[in-house]
Each structure stands twice: as structure tokens, then as C-alpha cells.
Write a protein that holds these residues in place. Structure first.
Motif: not given
Lengths: 140, 382
Positions: A62-65, A83-85, A93, A104-105, A133, A135, A137-138
Motif C-alpha cells: 500500500y505504501a513504501r519508504t 518499510l512498507v504498509l 493493514r 506500491i501495488g 500497476d 507506478n 509512487g515516487e
């Protein structure tokens, strides 16, 4: 696992699960909702009849950093770490570690591994990747 | 019901105050605000006080009152992360309007920069995460916001260059304020080249850690200056932890704002000044866009248009915001309200905007968790 009431949600059921190599989540007996984090009541219907279930570990990022600035010494040796969600297929989640290439995805599968001295969920790309997808996300 | 006016504001410079303790800084700002309101300390009958991470006392408000010689008939501390200041102003407004108090001092401050190590500060703040599901992963406040940013950018098309525009604007505004922590001009390239913290956020996407304090006096009686009214207020609390935020497109900001607009009997089109929480560039982009001051993914374009400058159609954080005026915890979020009052009352010196009648002030605590919106209006016009 057995049905829980307020008292049975005491302690650290999720963390205890990680120590046993299991990814646990709460499920509402009354409405069937899967819950994120540990709750005293269902976030959808308010019921306190919740039970703990084991997740399969599959899900979608769902999200990454990529973290370069760690909050503590234990993690300083690991930087940079991803780190990911992850949205588990069952619904909840969770936060997890993952390989830096994850986007993401991406479809992933979680394993419980030792990270900085504690058992934590670590996610890996699924072999039969059904991602549509890509993408990141960054911005590049 | 009577009205609630902000009749005095005060602050210390933000930055480093070697040797100053939290209470010292709070007293400095409070006495400035009392003097600005042309009151005496004995006129203060209500005290609302923020928390200080460098002074985790059980009764900070009482401790502060004892030191300053105040004997309020109503007083306590409030804890709501970055939203604490706006929450205290909302409560002060209720206390004054209901007749419980006549003059409420709202104050916060701490030596967050010099009173502890940077590592200690980062670790303290990281504890807003969930102790089972988040903190053990080695997550920090920047990492929570970075995760949220990655998803927000994915959904809206916002780029790192877009976020950089907000950092540059805040620095530009801080350069006009003598009390700001960071005043050296920066460019978008500087932001993009700054040290990585947690992708997509770099150092200049993050607010600094500062020492400082802010204070405001909320009163049932206006003074001779332009009358600045707390016209509306609203809150929303939809989650505590990032993991529990269902969608990055609905964090609660719009819900809080709508309650404030309904309370004030105004709409978004009436607003001509913005004072919006900006702990990270992504915070500011998400708040502007969710509340409706820019379309989704469009905050940066409004910056590029010049809309948010002092001479723009909708000036934003004219003091430089948390990103450049500085962030010392609760008082950092209060500095936005202090600046809005100075602008509305025509006392913002070289930063003064041409037209400021209705200011929208917003803060969030946690990871976009608790939201408080305020609408401050200059009475007697429009």
C-alpha cells in the motif's frame, strides 16, 4: 484461536504470534470484518465479539519508504531499509520490512524473520506476480 | 452568548536558546502576550498549557502558574500532539463564551532543541506509533509521514519537486520574520539534493527541531485594537496510527474544517489568509488539498502561481511555518495562530498582507490523526 472478550485481548497477542512465527489478526464474529491493529471492539459494527485468526501472509504493498535516518541504535546497522504498509488479502493493514525494490501495488508474501533482534514480518515479491500497476509512487 | 476575542499574542524567537528551560521560555512568551493585551497577570483567570517533552511534569499548568504567580480559577494542561495549540484555543473560546473565564492565557514552549539530544527527541516522537505493530519495525515520525507521502503521491500524481515548492515558500516567508529559526533562502534544487531521511522525504522536507514558546490571550472583552474574534472551530479524530488511517484522501482535515465553517457561518471562499500546520511538506500539501484550498495534486501549482505569497490571493504561513519559522512542539503549532492574529490586526510589519479579514488556522497531531480547525475574523468588516 478461540473467541475473545475484552480480557482476552489483553497482552500482546499479535507480538506473541510473531514470536511463534504466525501473523495474527482480529476478526469480528458478528459482522465478519477483519480488523487492523488490536481493538476492543469492531471498527465496523462495534461488536466486542472478536476472535484471533492466522493470516496467510499474502497481500499488496500500500505504501513504501526507504529509511536512511533510524530512530534507534538497533536499526542503525540496517540503513537504508525499506518499510512498507501491506494490505493483507484477509483485509488488515500491517507494517513490515521488505526488499528495497518493492513498489506500491506489488503482490507480496510475508515471512516472520529476525530483524534487529526481534521477530518481524518481512515481505517478499510473489513469484507469480499479478501486478497490473507498476507506478512506484515516487518521482524519479 | 458573548464572543471570544484574541486580545494579545507573544512569542520568543525560535531556534536555539542555550540554558533556557521550558518554563523560562513559556514565561517569556506569556508575559509578552499579557503585555500585548495590556492586562496585568492578576487579570488572568484561566490558564491552558501545552505539554513539553523536555519537562514531562504531571501538572505543568499548575507548576507554571506557581512560578509566574498566577492563581487562575480554571487551569490544566492539554495533550493532543501538534493539534494541542488549536485545541486549547478552541477550549479557551468555549470557556470565555460560557462565562467560566474572562481572560484565558494559552501558552506552550519547550527547549526541544537544546534540552535533549536529537536522537532522544526522535525516539520520543516515534512513540506516537503503535507499540506492537509499528515502533518495533524501526519506524520514526518521518518514516510514518514518508509512508503516507508515498501513497499520496501515488494516488494524486504529486512529485518530489512539487513538495519542494512548499519548503522553498516557507523559507522565503521565514526570511521576512526576525524570530524565525531558518532564514537562509533555499531553492527547489537544494531541497531535492538535501540529505535523504525517508524517501520521498529529504531533510528540507522536514521541519527543524527548535527551542521556543508562544502564547495568546483569549478574552470576553475586546480591546481598542482591531477586534480579532474566534469565529468558528471544529475537530475530527478518525485514527491515531498511520496503519489505521483507511485512506490518505480522508484523514479528517476536511471534516474538522467543515465543522469550523459551519460553526462560523462562513464558507471556504470567505477565507483570505491561511495558517496551516506543516510539520513536513507532505503535511501541508495534504491539508491544503483535502480541505479544498488547492485541487488534489495542485498545491504546488498554486505556489508556482504565487497565490500563497504575502502579495498573493491567499497568503499561507506568512511567518514561515514549522518548516522554517521552526518547530518546538506545541508552541510551533501555536505560532501559526499568533501570526494570523498579527496579520488580521494589521501588526505584521513588513510581512503585512493587503487584505486579511478571515483567517483559516489548522493543525494536526500524530500522523494526521487529530485535527482542529479555527476561523479567526477581524470584526466590524465584511
Amino acid at each position: 484461536m478461540t473467541r475473545s472478550d475484552l480480557w482476552q485481548t489483553r497482552g500482546n497477542v499479535f507480538t506473541d504470534g510473531l514470536a511463534k512465527g504466525v501473523l495474527r489478526y482480529q476478526w469480528c464474529v458478528d459482522c465478519g470484518a477483519s480488523l487492523t491493529l488490536t481493538r476492543y471492539a469492531c471498527t465496523r459494527c462495534g461488536s466486542q465479539s472478536l476472535e484471533w485468526r492466522d493470516a496467510a501472509g499474502t497481500g499488496t504493498v500500500y505504501a513504501r519508504t526507504l529509511v536512511s535516518r533510524p530512530p534507534s541504535d538497533e536499526f542503525r546497522a540496517l540503513v537504508p531499509y525499506l518499510l512498507v504498509l501491506v494490505d493483507l488479502d484477509e483485509g488488515p493493514r500491517i507494517m513490515a520490512h521488505g526488499a528495497p525494490a518493492l513498489k506500491i501495488g506489488d503482490r507480496v508474501c510475508a515471512r516472520i524473520q529476525q530483524v534487529a533482534g526481534s521477530p518481524l514480518p518481512v515481505v517478499y515479491p510473489r513469484r507469480n506476480n499479478d501486478v497490473k500497476d507498476t507506478n512506484t509512487g515516487e518521482a524519479k | 452568548m458573548t464572543s471570544a476575542y484574541i486580545i494579545g499574542v507573544g512569542n520568543t524567537a525560535f531556534g536555539r536558546h542555550e540554558g533556557q528551560q521550558a518554563l523560562d521560555l513559556m514565561a517569556h512568551a506569556a508575559l509578552n502576550a499579557v503585555a500585548d493585551a495590556e492586562l496585568r497577570c492578576r487579570d488572568i483567570d484561566g490558564v491552558l498549557c501545552g505539554y513539553a517533552t523536555t519537562l514531562p511534569h504531571l501538572m505543568l499548568s499548575t507548576l507554571f502558574c506557581e512560578r509566574l504567580g498566577l492563581s487562575p480559577t480554571y487551569g490544566h494542561s492539554v495533550q493532543l500532539g501538534g493539534a494541542t495549540g488549536c485545541a486549547m484555543l478552541m477550549l479557551a473560546s468555549k470557556l470565555v463564551r460560557s462565562g467560566v473565564c474572562r481572560n484565558v492565557l494559552v501558552v506552550a514552549g519547550e527547549n526541544r532543541a537544546t534540552g535533549q539530544s536529537r536522537d532522544a527527541s526522535i525516539q520520543t516522537l516515534a512513540q506516537v506509533g503503535d507499540p506492537e505493530y509499528e515502533i518495533p519495525n524501526g519506524a520514526s515520525v518521518p518514516a510514518y509521514y514518508a509512508l503516507m507521502a508515498s501513497r499520496y503521491m501515488y494516488e494524486t500524481g504529486t512529485t518530489e519537486s512539487d513538495l519542494a515548492e512548499l519548503a522553498v515558500l516557507m523559507r522565503r516567508h521565514a526570511a521576512c520574520h526576525p524570530d524565525a529559526h531558518l532564514r537562509t533562502p533555499i531553492t527547489c534544487d537544494d531541497v531535492l539534493a538535501s540529505k535523504p531521511v525517508a524517501t520521498p522525504l529529504k531533510l528540507f522536507d522536514c521541519c527543524p527541531i527548535s527551542d521556543g514558546a508562544s502564547a495568546l490571550i483569549v478574552s470576553s472583552e475586546a480591546n481598542d485594537r482591531p477586534r480579532i474574534l474566534i469565529r468558528g472551530a471544529g475537530q475530527a479524530h478518525q485514527h491515531q496510527h498511520l496503519t489505521a488511517m483507511p485512506s490518505v484522501l480522508d484523514c479528517g482535515a476536511a471534516a474538522a474544517a467543515q465543522r469550523a465553517f459551519d460553526d462560523a457561518g462562513l464558507s471556504i471562499g470567505d477565507i483570505d489568509l491561511l495558517a496551516i500546520y506543516d510539520s513536513f511538506t507532505i503535511t501541508l500539501a495534504m491539508l491544503l488539498e483535502e480541505i479544498g484550498f488547492a485541487p488534489r495534486g495542485g498545491a504546488a501549482q498554486r505556489v508556482r502561481n504565487g497565490d500563497f505569497r504575502h502579495d498573493g490571493v491567499l497568503p499561507l504561513n506568512t511567518h514561515g511555518g514549522l518548516l522554517s519559522f521552526g518547530h518546538c512542539g506545541v508552541a510551533g503549532g501555536m505560532a501559526h495562530a499568533v501570526e494570523a492574529v498579527r496579520q488580521l490586526s494589521g501588526r505584521a510589519d513588513e510581512r503585512q498582507v493587503a487584505k486579511a479579514t478571515h483567517a483559516f488556522v489548522h493543525a494536526d497531531g500524530g500522523v494526521m490523526s487529530s485535527h482542529v480547525s479555527l476561523i479567526l475574523s477581524r470584526e466590524g468588516e465584511v
